[in-house]
Design an enzyme around this catalytic site. Structure first.
Site, PDB file in Angstrom:
ATOM      1  N   GLU A 340       0.833  -1.212   0.000  1.00  0.00           N
ATOM      2  CA  GLU A 340       0.000   0.000   0.000  1.00  0.00           C
ATOM      3  C   GLU A 340       0.865   1.259   0.000  1.00  0.00           C
ATOM      4  O   GLU A 340       0.534   2.246  -0.670  1.00  0.00           O
ATOM      5  CB  GLU A 340      -0.958  -0.018   1.193  1.00  0.00           C
ATOM      6  N   HIS A 349      -0.241  -2.119  -9.854  1.00  0.00           N
ATOM      7  CA  HIS A 349      -0.135  -3.573  -9.810  1.00  0.00           C
ATOM      8  C   HIS A 349       0.684  -4.098 -10.986  1.00  0.00           C
ATOM      9  O   HIS A 349       0.607  -3.590 -12.101  1.00  0.00           O
ATOM     10  CB  HIS A 349      -1.525  -4.203  -9.814  1.00  0.00           C
ATOM     11  N   CYS A 394       8.710  15.918   0.344  1.00  0.00           N
ATOM     12  CA  CYS A 394       8.686  15.510   1.748  1.00  0.00           C
ATOM     13  C   CYS A 394       9.577  14.313   2.024  1.00  0.00           C
ATOM     14  O   CYS A 394      10.024  14.127   3.160  1.00  0.00           O
ATOM     15  CB  CYS A 394       7.250  15.212   2.192  1.00  0.00           C
ATOM     16  N   GLU A 416      26.242  16.446  13.378  1.00  0.00           N
ATOM     17  CA  GLU A 416      26.161  15.723  14.643  1.00  0.00           C
ATOM     18  C   GLU A 416      25.425  16.569  15.667  1.00  0.00           C
ATOM     19  O   GLU A 416      25.072  17.724  15.411  1.00  0.00           O
ATOM     20  CB  GLU A 416      27.579  15.365  15.116  1.00  0.00           C
TER      21      GLU A 416
END
EC number: 3.4.24.-
Length: 615
Positions: A340, A349, A394, A416
């Site tokens: 999904e 598909h 995103c 860091e």
């Protein structure tokens, strides 16, 4: 340098075989019992950090069918984001959010020594639990609940009895109008700098899993069991997506402990729509993330075990999916959720031309008896097209990491803890936003990168940052207050498009001609309405929808919402009513959801309905 403790497991006693047993994964007909004994081998340079409970890397030695194997494991350090949180709700509806310590977790990926095609996804929290592939076969391993706590069962996946004989399918029927024919390998080697931005380094899909109340009931209100199940799911999902160079860190877990926050029903499409609205209105404003999947124990209609929108990653409402917790085997549910999420990433598909090396692939419409952990060649190509055509910003930004534990060193080009930037030494720094001496951003800096960032400052409000792809899509503009282009939005569903030949649906204008062109190529022309009368027959290829495996013939008013027919014409060959039908993927070639079937009407779940009903 991160120091690693190596752990070796050897057999305390010889393994033995059993014929039948009931395990967490179900009834197992043939299994092997082993008794691992932990032996530590400490290299001189390796010292375990005292605060660390679970090692960064481990090795397990045991036997499978009399063959000694050495399982190498490495902690999955991309399993959680640094800001991971869990939210459940009090009986009066109040949000209760916690931020558990998950850095020192017990979930690993690995491989078998001397088997280049092996893989493993293992939980080492209480013994070894998970799966590994050896010599092309999938094995499961789990601790036996005996007085002897060292006993483990190892068994082939094929030896687990089927929970039922029914097919299990994805509910997505819409195609993306793209052919599944093989793309020449040369095309995969063409990569612009813009494309490279997406493939190197990894893309990150920051995931929130929402567990509905039926799951809480199924697991007898045991939230610890739910957390463990979800963590195992996401660990396997990460193993699956690594082949697409995608990492899927879990940024949040929502548990609807006392009641559902939407109406979760067996109608997957309705639940999906409601969940998308809830995510857009309530979840996304509260917690930044890229994608959310609803995990439910409700039995979805028909053969459906999952449903998601296609090519909608990063969209506020549509970057979602619904997954049924349909199996006791964690791997099967993980494959379903990966499927999904794949739809959200633009994957459709697989068709007859798609292959992943002899296995049933992730994007198969039907979950195979032995679920694969591999994407097909078609999926790879579709994902690349999705990245270049949709620019899903995103998934470019990496989440906050949890695995950098060494003291920060300014100038080593690694970001860091405590650093805002690190561009190397002052002599080599090429980042105008970064002060190389302090590894801090200059005081005047507003941004470093993004489509709405230029020379470390926000672009002017109103600057177009994402043009409209077509008349159903909206152009996005910079706000002047953020470096990121706003979430990709499109015009409302039902808006007329392509000179009134269609209506907008999820940012596209689905019309039959485009679907025919994608299925059969350029030799198609407009189809005659009379062709669709075949869909009234309800035969193997001509029908409107399926219910409990039975093909339902179309009512006259719905006949344009069943099998698609195309008019095909080539030199010496003319077929006025050509259907696209493949027995292995019967959903492909059905008229797309949202296609116009009459004035003010569109296809929805095999029926021709008014726009105000469909949307």
């Amino acid at each position: 340098m991160m120091q690693v403790l190596l752990v070796t497991i050897c057999l305390a006693v010889f393994p033995y075989h059993g014929s039948s047993i009931i395990l967490e994964s179900g009834n197992v007909n043939d299994y092997e019992v082993v008794y691992p004994q932990k032996v530590t081998a400490m290299p001189k340079e390796a010292v375990k950090q005292p605060e660390q409970k679970y090692e960064d890397a481990m090795q397990y030695k045991f036997e499978v069918n009399g063959e000694p194997v050495l399982l190498h494991l490495e902690k999955n350090k991309d399993l959680f984001s640094e800001d991971y949180s869990e939210t459940h709700y009090s009986p009066d509806g109040r949000e209760i959010t916690t931020k558990p310590l998950v850095q020192d977790h017990c979930y690993y990926h690995g491989h078998i020594q001397n088997d280049a095609h092996s893989s493993a996804s293992i939980s080492a929290c209480n013994g070894l639990k998970g799966h590994f592939k050896l010599r092309g076969e999938m094995y499961l391993i789990e601790p036996l609940k005996l007085s002897d706590s060292e006993a483990h069962a190892v068994y082939k996946y094929e030896n687990v009895e089927k929970e039922d004989e029914a097919l299990k399918m994805c509910g997505v029927t819409q195609t993306n109008w793209e052919s599944d024919e093989p793309i020449k390998k040369a095309s995969l080697l063409v990569a612009t700098s813009e494309r490279n931005r997406y493939f190197n380094p990894y893309s990150y899909v920051e995931l929130i899993i929402t567990v509905d109340h039926s799951m809480v009931t199924k697991y007898k209100n045991d939230l610890t069991a739910i957390r463990t199940w979800v963590f195992e799911l996401v660990n396997t999902i990460n193993e699956i997506f690594k082949y697409l160079y995608i990492r899927v860190p879990l940024v949040g877990l929502e548990i609807w402990k006392n009641r559902d926050l939407i109406n979760v029903t067996s109608a997957a499409n309705v639940t999906l729509d409601l969940f998308g609205e809830w995510r857009k209105s309530y979840l996304l404003p509260r917690k930044i993330h890229d994608n959310s999947q609803l995990l439910t124990a409700i039995d979805l209609n028909g053969l459906t075990i999952g449903m998601a929108y296609v090519s909608t990653m990063c969209q506020s409402k549509y970057s979602v999916g619904v997954v049924q917790d349909h199996s006791k085997i964690n791997l099967r549910v993980a494959v379903t959720m990966a499927h999904e999420i794949g739809h959200n990433l633009g994957l459709t598909h697989d068709g007859v031309y798609c292959t992943c090396g002899g296995y049933s692939c992730i994007m198969s419409a039907v979950l195979g008896d032995q679920p694969s952990k591999y994407f097909s060649n078609c999926s790879y190509n579709q994902y690349r097209r999705f990245l270049t055509e949709h620019n899903p910003e995103c998934i470019i930004n990496p989440p906050l990491r949890t695995d950098i534990v060494s003291p920060p060193a300014c100038g080593n080009e690694l970001l860091e803890r405590g650093e805002e930037c690190d561009c190397g030494s002052p002599e080599n720094c090429r980042d105008p936003c970064c002060d190389a001496a302090s590894c801090k951003l200059h005081s005047w800096v507003e941004c470093e990168s993004g489509k709405c960032c230029n020379q470390c400052r926000f672009k002017r409000a109103g600057t177009e940052c994402r043009p409209a792809r077509d008349e159903c899509d909206k152009a996005e503009q910079c706000t002047g207050r953020s470096a990121n282009c706003p979430v990709d939005e499109f015009h409302e569903n039902g808006r007329p498009c392509l000179h009134n030949f269609g209506y907008c649906y999820n940012g596209k204008c689905p019309i039959m001609y485009h679907q025919c062109h994608a299925l059969f190529g350029q030799n198609v022309t407009g189809v005659q309405d009379s062709c669709f009368q075949y869909n009234r027959l309800g035969v193997y290829y001509a029908y409107c929808r399926k219910e409990n495996g039975r093909k339902i013939p179309c009512a006259p008013k719905d006949e344009k919402c069943g099998r698609l027919y195309c008019s095909y014409k080539s030199p010496g060959n003319q077929i006025p009513c050509l259907p696209y039908y493949i027995p292995s993927d019967e959903n492909k070639g059905m008229v797309d959801h949202g296609t116009k079937c009459g004035d003010g009407k569109v296809c929805s779940n095999g029926q021709c309905v008014d726009l105000n009903i469909a949307y």
